[in-house]
Design an enzyme around this catalytic site. Structure first.
Site, PDB file in Angstrom:
ATOM      1  N   THR A  27      42.378 -12.038 -17.260  1.00 14.82           N
ATOM      2  CA  THR A  27      42.266 -12.744 -15.984  1.00 14.82           C
ATOM      3  C   THR A  27      43.704 -12.989 -15.546  1.00 14.82           C
ATOM      4  OG1 THR A  27      40.248 -13.860 -16.735  1.00 14.82           O
ATOM      5  CG2 THR A  27      41.393 -14.825 -14.840  1.00 14.82           C
ATOM      6  N   GLU A  30      39.785 -14.410  -6.280  1.00 18.78           N
ATOM      7  CA  GLU A  30      39.389 -15.811  -6.419  1.00 18.78           C
ATOM      8  C   GLU A  30      40.605 -16.712  -6.196  1.00 18.78           C
ATOM      9  OE1 GLU A  30      37.125 -16.941  -9.818  1.00 18.78           O
ATOM     10  OE2 GLU A  30      36.067 -15.012  -9.963  1.00 18.78           O
ATOM     11  N   ASP A  48      34.694 -20.618 -14.625  1.00 23.18           N
ATOM     12  CA  ASP A  48      34.618 -19.799 -13.418  1.00 23.18           C
ATOM     13  C   ASP A  48      33.347 -20.146 -12.648  1.00 23.18           C
ATOM     14  OD1 ASP A  48      35.656 -17.990 -11.657  1.00 23.18           O
ATOM     15  OD2 ASP A  48      34.815 -16.233 -12.664  1.00 23.18           O
ATOM     16  N   TYR A  69      31.050 -19.787  -8.773  1.00 22.51           N
ATOM     17  CA  TYR A  69      30.337 -18.717  -8.064  1.00 22.51           C
ATOM     18  C   TYR A  69      30.047 -19.284  -6.677  1.00 22.51           C
ATOM     19  CZ  TYR A  69      26.707 -14.924  -8.360  1.00 22.51           C
ATOM     20  OH  TYR A  69      25.930 -13.780  -8.227  1.00 22.51           O
ATOM     21  N   THR A  84      34.347 -15.200  -6.754  1.00 22.15           N
ATOM     22  CA  THR A  84      34.794 -14.250  -5.742  1.00 22.15           C
ATOM     23  C   THR A  84      34.653 -14.831  -4.340  1.00 22.15           C
ATOM     24  OG1 THR A  84      33.978 -12.516  -7.178  1.00 22.15           O
ATOM     25  CG2 THR A  84      34.478 -11.897  -4.905  1.00 22.15           C
ATOM     26  N   GLU A 122      31.088  -5.133  -4.130  1.00 22.05           N
ATOM     27  CA  GLU A 122      30.540  -5.404  -2.803  1.00 22.05           C
ATOM     28  C   GLU A 122      31.089  -4.448  -1.750  1.00 22.05           C
ATOM     29  OE1 GLU A 122      30.307  -9.814  -1.687  1.00 22.05           O
ATOM     30  OE2 GLU A 122      31.644  -9.799  -3.414  1.00 22.05           O
ATOM     31  N   LYS A 158      34.377  -9.766 -18.897  1.00 22.21           N
ATOM     32  CA  LYS A 158      35.358 -10.595 -18.186  1.00 22.21           C
ATOM     33  C   LYS A 158      36.522 -11.021 -19.072  1.00 22.21           C
ATOM     34  CE  LYS A 158      32.686 -11.615 -14.411  1.00 22.21           C
ATOM     35  NZ  LYS A 158      33.115 -11.591 -13.006  1.00 22.21           N
ATOM     36  N   GLU A 173      38.122  -9.198  -8.913  1.00 21.65           N
ATOM     37  CA  GLU A 173      37.439 -10.206  -8.095  1.00 21.65           C
ATOM     38  C   GLU A 173      38.507 -11.137  -7.519  1.00 21.65           C
ATOM     39  OE1 GLU A 173      32.847 -10.602  -9.597  1.00 21.65           O
ATOM     40  OE2 GLU A 173      34.226 -12.137 -10.301  1.00 21.65           O
ATOM     41  N   HIS A 221      29.113 -13.793  -1.472  1.00 20.96           N
ATOM     42  CA  HIS A 221      29.238 -12.992  -2.696  1.00 20.96           C
ATOM     43  C   HIS A 221      27.936 -13.042  -3.484  1.00 20.96           C
ATOM     44  CE1 HIS A 221      30.832 -11.294  -6.404  1.00 20.96           C
ATOM     45  NE2 HIS A 221      30.522 -12.403  -7.059  1.00 20.96           N
ATOM     46  N   ARG A 244      18.419  -7.711  -7.042  1.00 22.56           N
ATOM     47  CA  ARG A 244      17.061  -8.168  -6.711  1.00 22.56           C
ATOM     48  C   ARG A 244      16.877  -8.095  -5.205  1.00 22.56           C
ATOM     49  NH1 ARG A 244      19.655 -11.847  -9.829  1.00 22.56           N
ATOM     50  NH2 ARG A 244      20.274 -12.876  -7.905  1.00 22.56           N
ATOM     51  N   GLN A 261      29.160  -5.512 -17.962  1.00 29.73           N
ATOM     52  CA  GLN A 261      28.479  -6.721 -17.481  1.00 29.73           C
ATOM     53  C   GLN A 261      26.977  -6.500 -17.300  1.00 29.73           C
ATOM     54  OE1 GLN A 261      30.365  -8.242 -13.942  1.00 29.73           O
ATOM     55  NE2 GLN A 261      28.956  -9.949 -13.687  1.00 29.73           N
ATOM     56  N   ASP A 268      39.805 -12.163 -11.287  1.00 33.29           N
ATOM     57  CA  ASP A 268      38.817 -12.169 -12.371  1.00 33.29           C
ATOM     58  C   ASP A 268      38.363 -10.724 -12.618  1.00 33.29           C
ATOM     59  OD1 ASP A 268      36.792 -12.892 -14.150  1.00 33.29           O
ATOM     60  OD2 ASP A 268      35.360 -13.302 -12.549  1.00 33.29           O
ATOM     61  N   ARG A 305      32.065  -3.797 -14.632  1.00 28.79           N
ATOM     62  CA  ARG A 305      30.692  -3.934 -14.121  1.00 28.79           C
ATOM     63  C   ARG A 305      29.650  -3.275 -15.007  1.00 28.79           C
ATOM     64  NH1 ARG A 305      31.495  -8.205 -11.039  1.00 28.79           N
ATOM     65  NH2 ARG A 305      32.943  -7.789  -9.330  1.00 28.79           N
ATOM     66  N   TYR A 351      24.828  -9.036 -19.831  1.00 23.82           N
ATOM     67  CA  TYR A 351      24.828 -10.395 -19.274  1.00 23.82           C
ATOM     68  C   TYR A 351      23.532 -11.169 -19.414  1.00 23.82           C
ATOM     69  CZ  TYR A 351      22.195 -10.088 -14.885  1.00 23.82           C
ATOM     70  OH  TYR A 351      21.204  -9.998 -13.941  1.00 23.82           O
TER      71      TYR A 351
END
Lengths: 435, 435
Positions: free
Chosen positions: A267, A211, A137, A139, A370, A384, A263, A209, A144, A153, A250, A243, A247, A254
């Site tokens: 899927t 994708e 997978d 990114y 995503t 999001e 995850k 997600e 996203h 952050r 995760q 996907d 959350r 993670y």
């Protein structure tokens, strides 16, 4: 030199003797996606045409594919891997033969319509199109990555490597399921309160997600990377991919090795693989790099890819709650985005994957990550869209959603439109959440 | 209730009519590990006994496995997956039948020694023992996690989730190779100078990681986790595993989704799978939790597992440079550690993996993560041993190593010893670096 060129199979004037194809939004004669289906207990390979499926073994055995003997053996398999492994030239000749055979008034079409080679989609169960040995997978949407980064952050949303490397990670192949398979809400460790121990229980922040999945065609041996200019020969086609993501699991698990149980509980992919040949008319320029964003390194740079290496696939996500279905309310579209908004092209993604020597195999699946766009309604997941639950969305039933509730069905669709060409589609990718 | 018990197959007094077994450090009659081998172009299943291999199909066809008809079909396969999928009771009966048949003086042994069921290991090529559908790598050594953390985050070496969750991530199945296969040094993006663009080229910080691989036996369906008390039935056996790692590629790529190309260019495993039954005498108490380290959550807690759920496997890594080999110098041992020093047990690892509903399948491989101990010479990779290259090691040839050079061969060994039992071993896991 492009691997995928326009030819008479893309002619928008083509009509099929399979009537439903001529008014079908996704599967006209210009598309011809491949899949695997079950009917009467038997699993077979087929091509979607309108509301029907061309049974490929029956077609071959009726002599309608005598022009492509190099493809015959691969058609006996229960999944597409051997077909995906064929050279691009063989795959293109198969597409041409199928197109001619399905045309109104062509000599092959006049013969084919009486040969009983069709199965109605309503009478068949679609299964996974390939034996997926490895699933990766990526990114690849900078929108996203930036949105997710802003939540984690705020001062430094995009990590320094993002604009240099197509970021990706290995996923779980065993839990990939075909569209329609229900998805059980996973349990796992979560920790909302850093002062208390984590708890183990059902996820309370379940998400989808949006994708696109890229299926590998020709593989490469271990230790043998390939140049980006040859990446086209390594791609077979695309599907929709959900996907599913927990959350809360995760967030806690993670660091430092990436998402894992958040995850790998499921899927979902759409069952029809739309080939790179079918997508040829919809190739387009990649997202332009903005000031401060570097050009790709040499091993990811190819003039043809930079000119039209992106795929112009429109994507949308709809949501239907159990209450909406019981009230007879149609699913509500909650986002729309475009695959051409990815920061990295499919060729760059597949080239990078093999650049260290990793062997890709026919049937391997690469998720794009995503697909979000810049606009708010182009965000490809609830994390999001609701900004981590702080901006809930309201459904037509009056229900509010921050994350997915039991009984919610997520429906993804994708299609390609361009002036001068017939619209084609990827079909649907559906899944409903079980408690 | 332990899934693996002691029986007469563990009797240290047992001798085999295969003479080499009685003085073999790894493969006496008390071990009986399974593998797949090629001889004269054919791939078959076998069991190691001393310097020889028991050809399982020949053994069955000679009528020597008539006591275990439930295992017969699985023996025709080219890999162990079907055998791994058999119920634990069937696998145990097969072990008993093989043990009886290989014993000196037993009626079965007297018959078997004349049946031509042996192949010499020197005449066979070992291949991957199973079709590995999914490969997962864990991070179960708290000493390794702490050392790596100290280099990256001196003030906060161990992340808060470490003592709660068996941290793991999905690896690449396609690039797993058997012991002896050479490993090509990967190229990739690295960035030593944050003010300059990254460069693409051969890794300059190539490393090994000493791990043990756990092969899954009985699988679980998607969405159906199992309790930790049943984890034993889901494990088939163990092998040695070298998780080759390109540290410079890893440092630049791993945020935020984990290692990717830094690991997927090759993973080497030893070819013989030592069964959980063979390991029964060497089960031992897990690493005691220290002050401040919480007890495991309920879904990872089982009294039997907490009493003797760890495996007492001694491990060592040796290194041989091209210069050493040309000088006739034997490989230099550079570290030794014990599998029982892991923070998480195999049962906790496999239970956690499935706890969110992920389906594990027979033949899936789970790496433990680098097995490091507390002592300096128990560090399971060069990153730790040379402390990121700042404390280089010197080889008998006078050469200095911070990371691996072209021509270096890494040799891993593992074995079990306990008073009152015959020593058994995992064999070797070797790989040499090509430019």
């Amino acid at each position: 030199l492009s691997h995928y060129h326009l030819d008479d199979t893309h002619d928008p004037a083509l009509q099929s003797w399979v009537d439903s194809a001529n008014r079908h939004p996704d599967f006209p004669i210009q598309n011809l996606p491949f899949g695997a289906f079950r009917v009467e207990g038997e699993q077979k390979l087929g091509v979607a045409i309108g509301d029907a499926i061309v049974d490929l073994v029956a077609t071959r055995d009726a002599g309608l594919l005598d022009a492509v003997p190099e493809c015959h053996a691969a058609l006996d398999a229960a999944v597409l891997n051997e077909l995906m492994a064929l050279p691009l030239t063989a795959r293109s000749r198969l597409r041409s033969a199928l197109s001619r055979m399905l045309r109104t008034e062509s000599p092959e079409g006049i013969e084919a319509r009486h040969d009983g080679i069709l199965v109605q989609q309503a009478d068949a169960d679609m299964v996974l199109p390939a034996r997926i040995s490895d699933y990766t997978d990526f990114y690849a949407s900078i929108f996203h990555a930036t949105n997710v980064g802003k939540m984690l952050r705020p001062d430094n949303p995009l990590l320094p490597n993002y604009t240099w490397i197509p970021i990706g990670y290995h996923g779980r192949a065993s839990s990939i399921v075909p569209s329609g398979a229900p998805v059980r809400r996973p349990s796992g460790q979560t920790r909302d309160d850093a002062a208390a121990p984590p708890i183990f229980g059902p996820s309370r922040r379940l998400d989808y997600e949006l994708e696109v999945g890229l299926f590998i065609g020709g593989g490469n041996p271990l230790g043998a990377p390939f140049p980006v200019a040859e990446a086209g020969a390594h791609l077979f086609g695309v599907c929709l991919l959900n996907d599913w993501s927990a959350r809360d699991i995760q967030t806690w698990e993670y660091q430092p090795l990436g998402p894992f149980l958040a995850k790998n509980f499921a899927t979902t992919i759409s069952p029809w693989v739309v080939t790179m040949e079918a997508l040829a008319p919809f190739r387009t320029a990649p997202l332009a790099r903005r000031p401060g964003e570097p050009p790709p390194l040499a091993y990811l740079t190819d003039a043809d890819d930079q000119e039209h290496g992106a795929l112009g696939v429109s994507l949308e996500v709809s949501l239907s709650s159990a209450a909406m279905r019981s009230q007879g309310v149609v699913p509500q579209r909650i986002s729309q985005s475009s695959l051409s908004d990815l920061f990295w092209t499919p060729a760059q993604i597949v080239t990078h994957h093999a650049s260290g020597g990793c062997n890709l195999q026919p049937g391997d699946l690469l998720g794009t990550g995503t697909v979000s766009g810049e606009a708010k309604d182009a965000r490809g997941c609830l994390l999001e869209l609701t900004w981590r639950g702080t901006e809930p969305i309201t459904l037509p039933s009056g229900e509010v959603r921050r994350f997915l509730e039991d009984g919610d069905e997520v429906i993804m669709r994708g299609w390609c439109e361009r002036d001068g060409f017939r619209r084609i589609g990827l079909g649907e990718c559906r899944g409903v959440i079980l408690p």
